[in-house]
Design an enzyme around this catalytic site. Structure first.
Site, PDB file in Angstrom:
ATOM      1  CG  ASP A   3     -10.882  21.055  11.701  1.00 14.35           C
ATOM      2  OD1 ASP A   3     -10.416  21.129  10.520  1.00 14.35           O
ATOM      3  OD2 ASP A   3     -11.172  22.959  11.740  1.00 14.35           O
TER       4      ASP A   3
ATOM      5  N   GLY B 117     -18.093  25.167   1.186  1.00 13.40           N
ATOM      6  CA  GLY B 117     -18.789  25.817   1.500  1.00 13.40           C
ATOM      7  C   GLY B 117     -20.910  25.055   1.507  1.00 13.40           C
ATOM      8  CD  GLU B 118     -23.330  29.610   0.706  1.00 14.03           C
ATOM      9  OE1 GLU B 118     -24.958  30.351   0.497  1.00 14.03           O
ATOM     10  OE2 GLU B 118     -23.364  31.171  -0.032  1.00 14.03           O
TER      11      GLU B 118
END
Lengths: 308, 308
Positions: A238, A207-208
């Site tokens: 995606d 993620g981040e």
């Protein structure tokens, strides 16, 4: 240039974030994968299923991006898969509000005849047996099969998941899922265990905090671009995967060194995806914007230490 | 080459991790900062305080690394600062078991006369007023003042903390602390708010997720080396800071571009620190090992996308 075939959902999403909420909008793993891959002007086909409530405008939108939609089955008297979710304030976690499988419940993917020789196959998040059926339809083992999956299948279909993991070259998975799949906290150890399950390349999405690529003892770590605000994380994973396989298809080079670049392209495209609701930002994304952000990524990560 | 003066604790630590536990061993922020900076063979002085229970062997150890210890006050009939903690299984959180301030309670740092012209000042984690007193003793505003601090001072001495934040060029702080200090979740926004408090450079440490350097609109993101296991995180942040200022002192170049390299050196040294209990790994660290790991860092992060 290589051909790309991607299987996954084409769906309606309804999203709530601290910034607002949407009605039913275009979503689905295959949609995001296709839109990201379309940035590379390659020959991409999506394999999916929708109901007759799915607007032909959406299919036209994909076609106009150069995506082959002949593998998207339209079920008469069927309803399109629908997902609704609400993100928490930190945007890192979400609650699913609604999941209506609809036509997805009986999805038997059919790879269009002229894509059964595709060199690159992207298996978007779906039941592992559905993913396997796509691999089985290919004329021969593709040059590169890439699997995306999630914890839901680890909990509900682990044996089937292992069957498909065994047959792919690359797996993309988030950090918590890598830990769940292997029972290892260290991502280095987790990646090694996943190697042993089959995939030569393991991509762990954080993620981040960016993404890691493991290949035997080699590791590459691409940070995520620090963003002022994340508007809607839906589809970011995606989009990352679509950028990754799209770049590999475009260059036709599946070496570890080139996969580093593919990871950077994937991260770059994902950084756009989260700026607006759903697919909005990806639909209106120019090559010039992508190029500018790639330069930012280089500034962000490259350094010049003289090492003798 | 620039002179470096670093203030901070020189202490006893007793550490428990899932891998084992130690008796009282050498610890303290200034100790870790000094050992990291010593890798650069620069002129470093530590300013600190210990009791007469502090083994002269430990002081000799620092001296033998080329560190000036004349600014470490030894209090007769005093006891050295002692901290004991236990790390949880994920190694990302810990409980403090014991904090005995001892001589630290009355610490009035005195910068040795021949270091009052040091170009670089590193303010290790201490009460903000103690940090300020070091800045006040310098002959003139140093070329670069670097501040490390923690949430404890945000909770207990926020006004004083703001006074010292206002006077430094660089702040190093972890992600949660940056959020607490600014009330902003986005680190990009948090860094901007910290800029407005004074520091032109903001370093946000994210542990296993690496470190970010912000300077106006410029950002650099150095990932942490993915490790098979973290044995003991104690001192990693101070080692990072010591590597950062050590490299800047060695090169005498405090530009943003060179700070990127300093961040990489800091991350590299921190990756060694966590491999053994306390200072053990840093004491026995060779230049060849550091060089090899810097090459690993380059492999880990550098890519070659052709952008026209």
């Amino acid at each position: 240039m290589n051909k790309l075939v991607a299987v996954g959902t084409v769906a309606f999403d309804a999203i709530e974030t601290p910034f607002g909420k949407t009605d039913k909008i275009l979503g689905g793993a295959a949609t995001f994968i296709g839109l990201a891959a379309a940035q590379f002007e390659i020959d991409t086909a999506l394999v999916s299923i929708v109901g007759n409530d799915f607007p032909s405008d959406y299919l036209d939108l994909l076609s106009n991006k150069g995506i082959d939609v002949s593998g998207i089955e339209i079920v008469k008297n069927g309803k399109t898969f629908f997902w609704s979710g609400r993100y928490h304030n930190d945007m890192n976690s979400r609650d699913t509000l609604v999941t209506e499988l609809n036509v997805l419940a009986d999805f038997n993917p059919v790879v269009p005849q002229n894509y059964r020789d595709a060199e690159i196959v992207m298996l978007g998040n779906l039941h592992p047996l559905t993913q396997l059926s796509v691999l089985d339809q290919m004329d021969k083992k593709p040059k590169l099969a890439v699997l995306d999956t999630m914890n839901f299948w680890m909990n509900s279909a682990l044996d089937d998941l292992h069957k498909v993991i065994k047959r792919v070259d690359v797996i993309t998975i988030n950090d918590e899922e890598a830990r769940q799949l292997t029972g290892e906290y260290s991502l280095v150890v987790a990646a090694r265990k996943i190697h042993e399950m089959g995939p030569k390349y393991v991509v762990i999405k954080k993620g981040e905090h960016g993404a890691l690529l493991f290949h035997n003892d080699n590791v590459f770590y691409a940070p995520a671009l620090p963003l002022e605000e994340v508007f809607d994380p839906t589809g970011a994973g995606d989009t990352f995967a679509g950028g990754f396989v799209g770049y590999l298809a475009k260059t036709g080079d599946t070496s570890f060194e080139n996969m580093k670049n593919a990871i950077i392209f994937g991260s770059t495209l994902a950084s756009f995806c989260v700026e607006k609701f759903g697919t909005e930002r990806m639909i209106n994304l120019s090559k010039a914007e992508v190029h500018k952000r790639l330069l930012q990524f280089r500034q962000l990560t490259q350094f010049e230490i003289e090492l003798t």
